[in-house]
Design a protein around this motif. Structure first.
Motif, PDB file in Angstrom:
ATOM      1  N   ARG A 162       0.759  -1.206  -0.135  1.00 39.82           N
ATOM      2  CA  ARG A 162       0.078   0.054  -0.111  1.00 39.82           C
ATOM      3  C   ARG A 162       0.837   1.247   0.159  1.00 39.82           C
ATOM      4  N   VAL A 163       2.138   1.314   0.742  1.00 36.67           N
ATOM      5  CA  VAL A 163       2.734   2.221   0.619  1.00 36.67           C
ATOM      6  C   VAL A 163       3.456   2.700  -0.493  1.00 36.67           C
ATOM      7  N   TRP A 164       3.888   1.492  -1.217  1.00 35.12           N
ATOM      8  CA  TRP A 164       4.688   1.690  -2.602  1.00 35.12           C
ATOM      9  C   TRP A 164       3.718   2.237  -3.338  1.00 35.12           C
ATOM     10  N   GLU A 165       2.450   1.833  -3.278  1.00 34.42           N
ATOM     11  CA  GLU A 165       1.353   2.280  -4.322  1.00 34.42           C
ATOM     12  C   GLU A 165       1.274   3.685  -4.134  1.00 34.42           C
ATOM     13  N   ARG A 166       0.977   4.231  -2.990  1.00 35.08           N
ATOM     14  CA  ARG A 166       1.166   5.724  -2.694  1.00 35.08           C
ATOM     15  C   ARG A 166       2.357   6.552  -2.901  1.00 35.08           C
ATOM     16  N   ARG A 167       3.264   6.017  -2.573  1.00 36.11           N
ATOM     17  CA  ARG A 167       4.536   6.683  -2.923  1.00 36.11           C
ATOM     18  C   ARG A 167       5.133   6.739  -4.127  1.00 36.11           C
ATOM     19  N   TYR A 168       5.237   5.584  -4.715  1.00 34.42           N
ATOM     20  CA  TYR A 168       5.957   5.113  -6.072  1.00 34.42           C
ATOM     21  C   TYR A 168       4.947   5.049  -7.030  1.00 34.42           C
ATOM     22  N   GLY A 169       4.007   4.833  -7.028  1.00 33.94           N
ATOM     23  CA  GLY A 169       2.694   4.899  -8.013  1.00 33.94           C
ATOM     24  C   GLY A 169       2.714   3.283  -8.875  1.00 33.94           C
ATOM     25  N   PHE A 170       3.536   2.318  -7.874  1.00 30.03           N
ATOM     26  CA  PHE A 170       3.539   1.042  -8.170  1.00 30.03           C
ATOM     27  C   PHE A 170       3.619   0.102  -6.914  1.00 30.03           C
TER      28      PHE A 170
ATOM     29  N   SER B 195      13.587   5.353   8.647  1.00 30.72           N
ATOM     30  CA  SER B 195      12.541   5.842   7.402  1.00 30.72           C
ATOM     31  C   SER B 195      11.436   5.040   7.643  1.00 30.72           C
ATOM     32  N   GLU B 196      11.534   3.579   7.928  1.00 29.20           N
ATOM     33  CA  GLU B 196      10.483   2.898   7.929  1.00 29.20           C
ATOM     34  C   GLU B 196       9.544   3.159   9.264  1.00 29.20           C
ATOM     35  N   ALA B 197      10.253   3.545  10.347  1.00 34.07           N
ATOM     36  CA  ALA B 197       9.518   3.983  11.510  1.00 34.07           C
ATOM     37  C   ALA B 197       8.786   5.199  11.291  1.00 34.07           C
ATOM     38  N   VAL B 198       9.199   6.103  10.593  1.00 34.76           N
ATOM     39  CA  VAL B 198       8.550   7.422  10.288  1.00 34.76           C
ATOM     40  C   VAL B 198       7.224   7.082   9.401  1.00 34.76           C
ATOM     41  N   SER B 199       7.563   6.271   8.344  1.00 31.13           N
ATOM     42  CA  SER B 199       6.365   5.686   7.326  1.00 31.13           C
ATOM     43  C   SER B 199       5.372   5.021   8.297  1.00 31.13           C
ATOM     44  N   HIS B 200       5.663   4.297   9.303  1.00 26.34           N
ATOM     45  CA  HIS B 200       4.431   3.489   9.924  1.00 26.34           C
ATOM     46  C   HIS B 200       3.755   4.331  10.791  1.00 26.34           C
ATOM     47  N   TRP B 201       4.674   5.539  11.199  1.00 28.07           N
ATOM     48  CA  TRP B 201       3.973   6.751  12.081  1.00 28.07           C
ATOM     49  C   TRP B 201       2.932   7.316  11.360  1.00 28.07           C
ATOM     50  N   HIS B 202       3.251   7.589  10.165  1.00 23.04           N
ATOM     51  CA  HIS B 202       2.213   8.320   9.301  1.00 23.04           C
ATOM     52  C   HIS B 202       1.171   7.457   8.846  1.00 23.04           C
ATOM     53  N   ARG B 203       1.380   6.163   8.706  1.00 20.09           N
ATOM     54  CA  ARG B 203       0.432   5.157   8.358  1.00 20.09           C
ATOM     55  C   ARG B 203      -0.726   5.232   9.421  1.00 20.09           C
ATOM     56  N   HIS B 204      -0.238   4.923  10.599  1.00 19.05           N
ATOM     57  CA  HIS B 204      -0.988   4.711  12.009  1.00 19.05           C
ATOM     58  C   HIS B 204      -1.647   6.059  12.207  1.00 19.05           C
ATOM     59  N   LYS B 205      -1.123   7.161  11.872  1.00 25.03           N
ATOM     60  CA  LYS B 205      -1.866   8.551  12.014  1.00 25.03           C
ATOM     61  C   LYS B 205      -3.195   8.705  11.091  1.00 25.03           C
ATOM     62  N   THR B 206      -2.728   8.212   9.644  1.00 17.51           N
ATOM     63  CA  THR B 206      -3.833   8.290   8.858  1.00 17.51           C
ATOM     64  C   THR B 206      -4.975   7.352   9.251  1.00 17.51           C
ATOM     65  N   SER B 207      -4.629   6.102   9.478  1.00 18.75           N
ATOM     66  CA  SER B 207      -5.739   5.346   9.863  1.00 18.75           C
ATOM     67  C   SER B 207      -6.519   5.752  10.978  1.00 18.75           C
ATOM     68  N   SER B 208      -5.771   6.169  12.345  1.00  7.96           N
ATOM     69  CA  SER B 208      -6.346   6.892  13.227  1.00  7.96           C
ATOM     70  C   SER B 208      -7.506   7.703  13.047  1.00  7.96           C
ATOM     71  N   GLU B 209      -7.012   8.846  12.089  1.00  7.13           N
ATOM     72  CA  GLU B 209      -7.795   9.866  11.507  1.00  7.13           C
ATOM     73  C   GLU B 209      -9.047   9.433  10.786  1.00  7.13           C
ATOM     74  N   SER B 210      -8.808   8.433   9.998  1.00  7.82           N
ATOM     75  CA  SER B 210      -9.779   7.826   9.108  1.00  7.82           C
ATOM     76  C   SER B 210     -11.152   7.392  10.159  1.00  7.82           C
ATOM     77  N   LYS B 211     -10.602   6.585  11.128  1.00  9.28           N
ATOM     78  CA  LYS B 211     -11.299   6.093  12.192  1.00  9.28           C
ATOM     79  C   LYS B 211     -12.208   6.968  12.896  1.00  9.28           C
ATOM     80  N   ALA B 212     -11.520   8.151  13.391  1.00  9.43           N
ATOM     81  CA  ALA B 212     -12.169   9.208  13.904  1.00  9.43           C
ATOM     82  C   ALA B 212     -13.185   9.622  13.122  1.00  9.43           C
ATOM     83  N   ASP B 213     -13.158   9.911  11.693  1.00  9.88           N
ATOM     84  CA  ASP B 213     -14.057  10.493  11.051  1.00  9.88           C
ATOM     85  C   ASP B 213     -15.133   9.538  10.501  1.00  9.88           C
ATOM     86  N   GLY B 214     -15.118   8.287  11.297  1.00 16.45           N
ATOM     87  CA  GLY B 214     -16.110   7.385  11.114  1.00 16.45           C
ATOM     88  C   GLY B 214     -16.010   6.368   9.621  1.00 16.45           C
TER      89      GLY B 214
END
Length: 323
Positions: A29-37, A302-321
């Motif tokens: 999923r990260v590659w899909e968003r970051r690299y377009g593949f 770098s992977e730790a930072v990417s994981h933090w961003h994914r977790h934040k995005t997931s948490s925000e999505s859940k908060a938005d319902g």
């Protein structure tokens, strides 16, 4: 339609791709968003499905990653380019060995400069390397292995304490200058990282290396320097609204101090604050501590930072319902 055509029309679910290639779902999923593949389609239920041509390319990418290539440099390549790269890997490995030997020669030369008190020459050569290759290369390929080599040379009695201190001050000043020159991210959304060490840990060079790489990743870093009491770390994290507390532990750190301090810090920090730890302390690899992420090397930052961003995005999505 022959069997080859049938095969080309097949698609796999993301779980099947993970099993087939060994590349995790989150990474895909990260590659899909970051690299377009990869570029998956969707089935009737809206779930990702991957054509076999993309799966075959992912297999080659995984093989190259296992040989040491970084995804950011190869994911966007065509399948022909990837296969050519794979066929030429033996030549590349020879090139890497030659490069490694050249780097080691440079490191040995730095040690000789320290031993002959040529600190100006050492600073000049280090600055040249930093300017030519950038901060990430300077930290991971020069400062990190050179720090290890300096420690070994000192342990053998071939470097004086004042020479080891001179090395530390020289590379520290260069990294601080480089950190200040990094453009600050705009728009917010980046993690705030508080960096320090426990009171028993006086070595701060590892902490500065981590700060350099985190800043390159777009993090907003707040460094307290070394030897901060645990309660003060927690208070500072709250005062600065930190998302992460990053701690460095050298190989000589007492294992009990490491474990006890981390457990105490966990009790004092808000649940939303993550704890990232790294360094040579053996205690970090002997026992898993709740809410503590161990960074096994500088490349895992770098992977730790990417994981933090994914977790934040997931948490925000859940908060938005969202599901």
């Amino acid at each position: 339609m022959n069997s080859r055509d049938d095969h080309s029309q097949m698609t796999l679910s993301i779980s099947a791709v993970e099993r087939d290639t060994g590349i995790g779902k989150d990474t895909l999923r990260v590659w899909e968003r970051r690299y377009g593949f990869p570029v998956p389609g969707r089935d009737a239920n809206g779930e990702r499905i991957y054509p076999m041509a993309q799966v075959e390319k992912l297999r080659v990418i995984k093989r190259l990653m296992d040989q040491g290539h970084r995804p950011g440099r190869i994911v966007a390549l065509t399948i022909d380019a990837l296969q050519h790269l794979s066929r030429g890997e033996a030549t590349l490995q020879t090139g890497r060995a030659m490069e490694a030997a050249h780097i080691r020669q440079d490191l040995v030369a730095y040690i000789a400069m320290l031993q002959t008190q040529d600190h100006e020459g050492m600073r000049r050569e280090l600055f040249k390397t930093l300017s030519q290759h950038g901060l990430q290369y300077f930290v991971t390929e020069v400062v990190a292995p050179l720090t290890f080599m300096v420690g070994e040379t000192w342990a053998r009695g071939e470097l004086a304490v004042h020479e080891e201190h001179l090395f530390t001050e020289c590379v520290s000043s260069l990294m601080r200058q480089a950190i200040v020159a990094i453009p600050k991210p705009e728009g917010g959304g980046e993690p705030v990282v508080l960096l320090t060490t426990f009171p028993q840990e006086a070595h701060g060079l590892g902490l500065l290396m981590v700060e350099s790489l985190l800043t390159l990743q777009g993090c907003r870093c707040v460094s307290l320097g070394t030897q901060t009491p645990v309660r003060d770390i927690a208070q500072a994290a709250i005062a600065h609204a930190a998302d992460v507390v990053a701690l460095s532990f050298s190989v000589n750190m007492n294992p009990n101090h490491v474990v006890d301090g981390l457990m105490e810090l966990n009790l004092l920090l808000p649940d939303s604050v993550e704890v990232w730890v790294g360094g040579g302390a053996s205690a970090l690899r002997r026992r898993q501590i709740e809410r503590v992420l161990v960074l096994h090397d500088l490349h895992s930052i770098s992977e730790a930072v990417s994981h933090w961003h994914r977790h934040k995005t997931s948490s925000e999505s859940k908060a938005d319902g969202w599901s």
